[in-house]
Design a protein around this motif. Structure first.
Motif, PDB file in Angstrom:
ATOM      1  N   TYR A 134       0.832  -1.212   0.000  1.00  0.00           N
ATOM      2  CA  TYR A 134       0.000   0.000   0.000  1.00  0.00           C
ATOM      3  C   TYR A 134       0.866   1.261   0.000  1.00  0.00           C
ATOM      4  N   THR A 135       1.932   1.248   0.786  1.00  0.00           N
ATOM      5  CA  THR A 135       2.804   2.415   0.871  1.00  0.00           C
ATOM      6  C   THR A 135       3.458   2.701  -0.475  1.00  0.00           C
ATOM      7  N   CYS A 137       0.805   4.074  -2.801  1.00  0.00           N
ATOM      8  CA  CYS A 137       0.428   5.429  -2.405  1.00  0.00           C
ATOM      9  C   CYS A 137       1.524   6.415  -2.786  1.00  0.00           C
ATOM     10  N   ASP A 138       2.781   6.034  -2.565  1.00  0.00           N
ATOM     11  CA  ASP A 138       3.894   6.910  -2.948  1.00  0.00           C
ATOM     12  C   ASP A 138       3.898   7.138  -4.453  1.00  0.00           C
ATOM     13  N   SER A 163       1.320   6.854  -6.499  1.00  0.00           N
ATOM     14  CA  SER A 163       0.125   7.635  -6.830  1.00  0.00           C
ATOM     15  C   SER A 163       0.337   9.113  -6.527  1.00  0.00           C
ATOM     16  N   GLU A 164       1.034   9.404  -5.436  1.00  0.00           N
ATOM     17  CA  GLU A 164       1.283  10.796  -5.071  1.00  0.00           C
ATOM     18  C   GLU A 164       2.193  11.461  -6.095  1.00  0.00           C
ATOM     19  N   ARG A 210      -4.837   7.960  -4.799  1.00  0.00           N
ATOM     20  CA  ARG A 210      -3.962   8.123  -3.643  1.00  0.00           C
ATOM     21  C   ARG A 210      -4.777   8.072  -2.350  1.00  0.00           C
ATOM     22  N   HIS A 211      -5.960   8.710  -2.350  1.00  0.00           N
ATOM     23  CA  HIS A 211      -6.784   8.733  -1.143  1.00  0.00           C
ATOM     24  C   HIS A 211      -7.273   7.332  -0.785  1.00  0.00           C
ATOM     25  N   HIS A 237      -5.795   4.491  -1.457  1.00  0.00           N
ATOM     26  CA  HIS A 237      -4.677   3.713  -0.936  1.00  0.00           C
ATOM     27  C   HIS A 237      -4.238   4.220   0.433  1.00  0.00           C
ATOM     28  N   GLY A 238      -4.367   5.535   0.651  1.00  0.00           N
ATOM     29  CA  GLY A 238      -4.051   6.092   1.962  1.00  0.00           C
ATOM     30  C   GLY A 238      -4.960   5.537   3.039  1.00  0.00           C
ATOM     31  N   HIS A 253      -7.227  11.184   6.001  1.00  0.00           N
ATOM     32  CA  HIS A 253      -7.911  10.723   4.791  1.00  0.00           C
ATOM     33  C   HIS A 253      -9.365  11.191   4.794  1.00  0.00           C
TER      34      HIS A 253
END
Length: 152
Positions: free
Chosen positions: A26-27, A30-31, A33-34, A41-42, A44-45, A82
């Motif tokens: 997930y991290t 998310c990284d 996606s950011e 991103r949201h 996955h956050g 989030h």
């Protein structure tokens, strides 16, 4: 889901390994996606927050309350962050779930005063989404009554 199954089977070390792997995945997503400014991103956050909540539960069951409460705190922070970005009812319920888990863990540690504070916050969130008569709200109310009985 496999981590949840292992948790239910009380295979906590195996469950923790899977949750930590899920957190790593997930991290990374998310990284990425950011960096890509991806709207997912949201999503996955929130996944990171949910996995951290699960990791905290495993730590608590394994008797590592320090790691559990630190991870619960991180999960709560992530979920609230989030939630501010998306303002959805499911996000509110994720916050309430984490708060209930923290409250339950505080009850188990006989930290009734802090359990009451956390459970009251969880109850307010649950009631705002589910109403007063939902089974989840009633269970939280029961835990709150239990904490109040011992706090007096």
């Amino acid at each position: 889901e496999a981590g949840i199954i292992l948790y239910a089977e009380e295979k906590f070390e195996d469950s923790l390994k899977l949750f930590l792997k899920a957190l790593e995945i997930y991290t990374k997503i998310c990284d990425y996606s950011e960096v890509q400014n991806d709207s997912r991103r949201h999503k996955h956050g929130n996944g990171i927050a949910i996995v951290n909540n699960n990791i905290a539960c495993v730590h608590f069951q394994m008797g590592n309350s320090i790691a559990a409460f630190a991870t619960f705190e991180e999960a709560t922070r992530q979920t609230k962050k989030h939630m501010l970005a998306t303002k959805g009812n499911m996000d509110l319920l994720h916050v309430a779930t984490t708060l209930c888990n923290v409250g339950y863990a505080k009850l188990q540690c006989k930290d009734y005063e802090n359990a009451i504070t956390v459970l009251e916050e969880a109850l307010l969130v649950q009631q705002s989404v589910l109403g007063d008569d939902h089974i989840v709200v009633m269970k939280t109310r029961g835990n709150l009554e239990f904490a109040n009985a011992f706090h007096a």
